[in-house]
Design a protein around this motif. Sequence first.
Motif, PDB file in Angstrom:
ATOM      1  N   LEU A   1       0.828  -1.212   0.000  1.00 51.28           N
ATOM      2  CA  LEU A   1       0.000   0.000   0.000  1.00 51.28           C
ATOM      3  C   LEU A   1       0.863   1.262   0.000  1.00 51.28           C
ATOM      4  CD1 LEU A   1      -2.763  -1.044   2.568  1.00 51.28           C
ATOM      5  CD2 LEU A   1      -3.092  -0.638   0.128  1.00 51.28           C
ATOM      6  N   GLU A   2       1.942   1.258   0.785  1.00 51.68           N
ATOM      7  CA  GLU A   2       2.819   2.426   0.831  1.00 51.68           C
ATOM      8  C   GLU A   2       3.549   2.625  -0.498  1.00 51.68           C
ATOM      9  OE1 GLU A   2       5.366   2.107   4.219  1.00 51.68           O
ATOM     10  OE2 GLU A   2       3.796   2.759   5.613  1.00 51.68           O
ATOM     11  N   ALA A   3       3.916   1.503  -1.142  1.00 52.73           N
ATOM     12  CA  ALA A   3       4.558   1.606  -2.463  1.00 52.73           C
ATOM     13  C   ALA A   3       3.594   2.215  -3.480  1.00 52.73           C
ATOM     14  CB  ALA A   3       5.029   0.233  -2.933  1.00 52.73           C
ATOM     15  N   LEU A   4       2.319   1.800  -3.413  1.00 50.54           N
ATOM     16  CA  LEU A   4       1.300   2.362  -4.305  1.00 50.54           C
ATOM     17  C   LEU A   4       1.120   3.857  -4.031  1.00 50.54           C
ATOM     18  CD1 LEU A   4      -0.994   2.026  -6.385  1.00 50.54           C
ATOM     19  CD2 LEU A   4      -2.515   1.425  -4.478  1.00 50.54           C
ATOM     20  N   GLN A   5       1.082   4.228  -2.753  1.00 50.67           N
ATOM     21  CA  GLN A   5       0.955   5.646  -2.386  1.00 50.67           C
ATOM     22  C   GLN A   5       2.140   6.462  -2.920  1.00 50.67           C
ATOM     23  OE1 GLN A   5       0.480   4.923   1.903  1.00 50.67           O
ATOM     24  NE2 GLN A   5      -1.401   6.100   1.818  1.00 50.67           N
ATOM     25  N   ASP A   6       3.351   5.918  -2.738  1.00 49.97           N
ATOM     26  CA  ASP A   6       4.553   6.631  -3.188  1.00 49.97           C
ATOM     27  C   ASP A   6       4.551   6.834  -4.701  1.00 49.97           C
ATOM     28  OD1 ASP A   6       5.410   6.734  -0.609  1.00 49.97           O
ATOM     29  OD2 ASP A   6       6.830   5.082  -0.764  1.00 49.97           O
ATOM     30  N   TRP A   7       4.126   5.814  -5.433  1.00 47.83           N
ATOM     31  CA  TRP A   7       4.111   5.897  -6.897  1.00 47.83           C
ATOM     32  C   TRP A   7       3.091   6.947  -7.362  1.00 47.83           C
ATOM     33  CZ3 TRP A   7       0.264   3.928 -10.499  1.00 47.83           C
ATOM     34  CH2 TRP A   7       0.671   4.038 -11.837  1.00 47.83           C
ATOM     35  N   LEU A   8       1.885   6.899  -6.762  1.00 46.91           N
ATOM     36  CA  LEU A   8       0.857   7.879  -7.126  1.00 46.91           C
ATOM     37  C   LEU A   8       1.282   9.294  -6.735  1.00 46.91           C
ATOM     38  CD1 LEU A   8      -2.355   5.912  -6.049  1.00 46.91           C
ATOM     39  CD2 LEU A   8      -1.603   6.380  -8.387  1.00 46.91           C
ATOM     40  N   LEU A   9       1.890   9.423  -5.553  1.00 47.67           N
ATOM     41  CA  LEU A   9       2.340  10.727  -5.091  1.00 47.67           C
ATOM     42  C   LEU A   9       3.414  11.301  -6.013  1.00 47.67           C
ATOM     43  CD1 LEU A   9       2.379  12.992  -2.997  1.00 47.67           C
ATOM     44  CD2 LEU A   9       3.999  11.628  -1.668  1.00 47.67           C
ATOM     45  N   LEU A  10       4.319  10.437  -6.456  1.00 50.67           N
ATOM     46  CA  LEU A  10       5.387  10.884  -7.356  1.00 50.67           C
ATOM     47  C   LEU A  10       4.803  11.432  -8.653  1.00 50.67           C
ATOM     48  CD1 LEU A  10       8.465  11.051  -7.756  1.00 50.67           C
ATOM     49  CD2 LEU A  10       8.368   8.783  -8.791  1.00 50.67           C
ATOM     50  N   ARG A  11       3.785  10.758  -9.198  1.00 54.63           N
ATOM     51  CA  ARG A  11       3.139  11.225 -10.424  1.00 54.63           C
ATOM     52  C   ARG A  11       2.468  12.577 -10.204  1.00 54.63           C
ATOM     53  NH1 ARG A  11      -0.933   7.038 -12.774  1.00 54.63           N
ATOM     54  NH2 ARG A  11      -1.175   8.775 -14.203  1.00 54.63           N
TER      55      ARG A  11
ATOM     56  N   MET B   1       8.028  20.665  -2.140  1.00 55.02           N
ATOM     57  CA  MET B   1       8.195  19.949  -0.873  1.00 55.02           C
ATOM     58  C   MET B   1       6.865  19.743  -0.163  1.00 55.02           C
ATOM     59  SD  MET B   1      11.708  21.725   0.553  1.00 55.02           S
ATOM     60  CE  MET B   1      11.717  20.761   2.070  1.00 55.02           C
ATOM     61  N   LEU B   2       5.867  20.554  -0.517  1.00 56.56           N
ATOM     62  CA  LEU B   2       4.533  20.349   0.061  1.00 56.56           C
ATOM     63  C   LEU B   2       3.948  19.003  -0.352  1.00 56.56           C
ATOM     64  CD1 LEU B   2       2.713  23.783  -0.221  1.00 56.56           C
ATOM     65  CD2 LEU B   2       3.415  22.594   1.843  1.00 56.56           C
ATOM     66  N   LEU B   3       4.466  18.468  -1.449  1.00 61.63           N
ATOM     67  CA  LEU B   3       3.953  17.189  -1.942  1.00 61.63           C
ATOM     68  C   LEU B   3       4.914  16.050  -1.646  1.00 61.63           C
ATOM     69  CD1 LEU B   3       2.529  18.407  -5.355  1.00 61.63           C
ATOM     70  CD2 LEU B   3       1.289  17.954  -3.266  1.00 61.63           C
ATOM     71  N   ASP B   4       5.896  16.302  -0.779  1.00 63.68           N
ATOM     72  CA  ASP B   4       6.745  15.207  -0.338  1.00 63.68           C
ATOM     73  C   ASP B   4       5.936  14.283   0.556  1.00 63.68           C
ATOM     74  OD1 ASP B   4       8.889  16.050  -1.740  1.00 63.68           O
ATOM     75  OD2 ASP B   4       9.891  17.058  -0.064  1.00 63.68           O
ATOM     76  N   LYS B   5       6.477  13.095   0.763  1.00 64.67           N
ATOM     77  CA  LYS B   5       5.750  12.076   1.523  1.00 64.67           C
ATOM     78  C   LYS B   5       5.379  12.562   2.916  1.00 64.67           C
ATOM     79  CE  LYS B   5       6.042   7.201   2.843  1.00 64.67           C
ATOM     80  NZ  LYS B   5       6.820   5.966   2.733  1.00 64.67           N
ATOM     81  N   GLY B   6       6.316  13.230   3.591  1.00 65.77           N
ATOM     82  CA  GLY B   6       6.075  13.661   4.960  1.00 65.77           C
ATOM     83  C   GLY B   6       4.919  14.627   5.079  1.00 65.77           C
ATOM     84  N   ILE B   7       4.761  15.519   4.060  1.00 64.69           N
ATOM     85  CA  ILE B   7       3.695  16.522   4.130  1.00 64.69           C
ATOM     86  C   ILE B   7       2.347  15.909   3.777  1.00 64.69           C
ATOM     87  CG2 ILE B   7       2.854  18.659   3.094  1.00 64.69           C
ATOM     88  CD1 ILE B   7       5.138  19.319   4.760  1.00 64.69           C
ATOM     89  N   LEU B   8       2.297  15.217   2.643  1.00 60.80           N
ATOM     90  CA  LEU B   8       1.010  14.723   2.158  1.00 60.80           C
ATOM     91  C   LEU B   8       0.461  13.592   3.030  1.00 60.80           C
ATOM     92  CD1 LEU B   8      -0.717  15.669  -0.198  1.00 60.80           C
ATOM     93  CD2 LEU B   8       0.041  13.673  -1.469  1.00 60.80           C
ATOM     94  N   TYR B   9       1.339  12.958   3.786  1.00 61.83           N
ATOM     95  CA  TYR B   9       0.872  11.856   4.617  1.00 61.83           C
ATOM     96  C   TYR B   9       0.422  12.326   5.992  1.00 61.83           C
ATOM     97  CZ  TYR B   9       2.486   8.349   1.281  1.00 61.83           C
ATOM     98  OH  TYR B   9       2.644   7.567   0.166  1.00 61.83           O
TER      99      TYR B   9
ATOM    100  N   ARG C   1       3.145  14.821  -7.849  1.00 58.76           N
ATOM    101  CA  ARG C   1       4.162  15.836  -7.570  1.00 58.76           C
ATOM    102  C   ARG C   1       4.835  16.310  -8.861  1.00 58.76           C
ATOM    103  NH1 ARG C   1       9.628  16.406  -6.472  1.00 58.76           N
ATOM    104  NH2 ARG C   1      10.120  17.874  -4.787  1.00 58.76           N
ATOM    105  N   ASN C   2       5.222  15.354  -9.717  1.00 61.56           N
ATOM    106  CA  ASN C   2       5.881  15.723 -10.975  1.00 61.56           C
ATOM    107  C   ASN C   2       4.975  16.564 -11.864  1.00 61.56           C
ATOM    108  OD1 ASN C   2       8.236  14.465 -10.305  1.00 61.56           O
ATOM    109  ND2 ASN C   2       7.889  12.638 -11.525  1.00 61.56           N
ATOM    110  N   ASP C   3       3.684  16.231 -11.893  1.00 64.61           N
ATOM    111  CA  ASP C   3       2.760  16.993 -12.715  1.00 64.61           C
ATOM    112  C   ASP C   3       2.583  18.409 -12.158  1.00 64.61           C
ATOM    113  OD1 ASP C   3       0.797  17.128 -14.912  1.00 64.61           O
ATOM    114  OD2 ASP C   3      -0.654  17.384 -13.294  1.00 64.61           O
ATOM    115  N   VAL C   4       2.490  18.531 -10.837  1.00 63.17           N
ATOM    116  CA  VAL C   4       2.343  19.851 -10.218  1.00 63.17           C
ATOM    117  C   VAL C   4       3.576  20.709 -10.496  1.00 63.17           C
ATOM    118  CG1 VAL C   4       2.237  21.062  -8.009  1.00 63.17           C
ATOM    119  CG2 VAL C   4       0.730  19.127  -8.423  1.00 63.17           C
ATOM    120  N   LEU C   5       4.774  20.124 -10.318  1.00 61.50           N
ATOM    121  CA  LEU C   5       6.009  20.869 -10.571  1.00 61.50           C
ATOM    122  C   LEU C   5       6.107  21.288 -12.034  1.00 61.50           C
ATOM    123  CD1 LEU C   5       8.687  18.970  -8.444  1.00 61.50           C
ATOM    124  CD2 LEU C   5       7.677  21.196  -8.002  1.00 61.50           C
ATOM    125  N   HIS C   6       5.738  20.377 -12.935  1.00 66.57           N
ATOM    126  CA  HIS C   6       5.783  20.691 -14.363  1.00 66.57           C
ATOM    127  C   HIS C   6       4.857  21.855 -14.686  1.00 66.57           C
ATOM    128  CE1 HIS C   6       4.199  20.132 -18.543  1.00 66.57           C
ATOM    129  NE2 HIS C   6       5.494  20.159 -18.796  1.00 66.57           N
TER     130      HIS C   6
END
Length: 549
Positions: free
Chosen positions: A73-83, A129-137, A85-90
């Motif tokens: 579940l955490e791996a799924l969360q990390d993968w979705l969060l990465l997508r 950094m607002l979308l890093d794991k520590g913040i969003l979780y 975050r990258n879209d927001v930064l872009h």
Amino acid sequence: MKYVLKQILQIMKKHTAALIVMLGACMLCMVESFFHPLVVQKLTDSGLIQKNYRAICTYACILIALIIAVQALEALQDWLLLRVRNDVLHKLHVQAFQKILRLKMDQFTKQNSTEIINQLNMDIESAGMLLDKGILYMFTYTLRIISGFIGLFYINWKMAFCILACIPVKFLLLQILSRKKEHFFQDYIKRNQSFYAWMSDRITGIREVKLQNRYETEEQCFSRYKKELLHQQQKISFLDICNMTVETGIQGIMTGIYYLLGGFFVCNGSMSMGSVLAFISYSGNVTGPISMLMNIKMIIAQIRPSFRRLEEFWRLETEPQKGKTLQQEFHFLELCKVCFGYDGKSVLRDVSMKLYRGQKIAIIGENGSGKSTLIQILLRFFQPDSGMIVINGQEAEDIVLTEYRSLFSVVSQFPYLFQETIRKNLDYEGKYGEEELKAVFSVAGMEELLTHFPDGLDTLVGVDSTNLSGGEKQKLAFLRAMLHPAPIFIFDECTSNLDRESEEWFFTKGLEMLGDRLVILITHQLEYTKKCDKIYEMMLGSKEFVKTI
């Protein structure tokens, strides 16, 4: 911070499905965090202490299954969060670039390009950094804290109050450290800006550095700047170390207290060994997430200065994007009592002239008389203090800016060519084929110019056009203007780097090629102005700013 947060939330709307999946995963992780210590309790009391191997195998398999499920579940969360975050930064980077392209020209006189780019990259990455794991979780941590407290009071309410007593102490220490970190980080940003402004200035002026043999002086200055920056980074890193030390120390002290109290309750028979281990596991579900939630304050302290600068950047004034379309084909251009000045100095005063299609107009005058400023106003890079520009009787300010500027083709004294190929510089839209581009060289009598380039049209111009001479740059700028014809051509000292023969060609055959277009010439070559329909002289230090000759 409100505007930047609003932008981020707006971008995240399209990721609603991913956020819902992440929320569901958080709920499942909370359930696991509640049952995990209870399984440990059963494994200890019913299996290990009772020496029941069957029970040990059963509860151990359940424990393994819970751990695997949580990791998945955490791996799924990390993968979705990465997508996400990258879209927001872009999107933020794209929006920032769009903003830069539309800023008013005077903004680029306040900061150089290196400063602007470095600052924006740093600030947008900080926003990310607002979308890093520590913040969003935070939601996950909150759920785990709730389940942890339920478990603690379920196991032993007296020991649970020990944890509650330690939390304010930890919060107070982190509050002090976060304030210091925010102060240090703001100072670091200012020093970093100053350093990059200095660095950009030295690289741009590298010729003067070499001519004046300033190597040792500049090296010492660079060393001083860099030392100050590294020292500031060291102070910020030391605060992080202090934070980790305090957190680890408090956690260790609390663990020792758990064992002391737990041992006491085990000895008097009010708790089992499994209950003590379950309590310690639940305490980890409380103190760990609480530490993360408190550390968010440290992260926010670091990114708050970047958010402030981003807010200031988004508030910068841009060129007008709305307006009316030009109602008819271009016929005449009129300046009506245009005045302009800066820093209390009047540069243009009551400038009036009416220019018709098909005319060739010369503007002459001493350096500093306002010729180039007049062109900047014509192109709407500068806004007149008073007066107006009129196209076909329609006020220029009312016309869509992109449509207005498409009326002009400009060749300046120092034309800028991008560090791409000659082909790209001449035809950035890719509208013309190889033979069509070569034909333009032929029509302009510049076939020989093409032979100067080793790879023909695919020759790279290079940084700051280092692969071209000043004359070649001006010729290419003229060809570029010819390939993107407009009803008004402006030539601002565009022959200053040409040889005599090329200069004569430009003022005779070159201008004849423009047909019925309005041609505005700014020149010091008075012998070539004889064929002009009208000559305006800009007067320096005179009450009459423009005189018709």
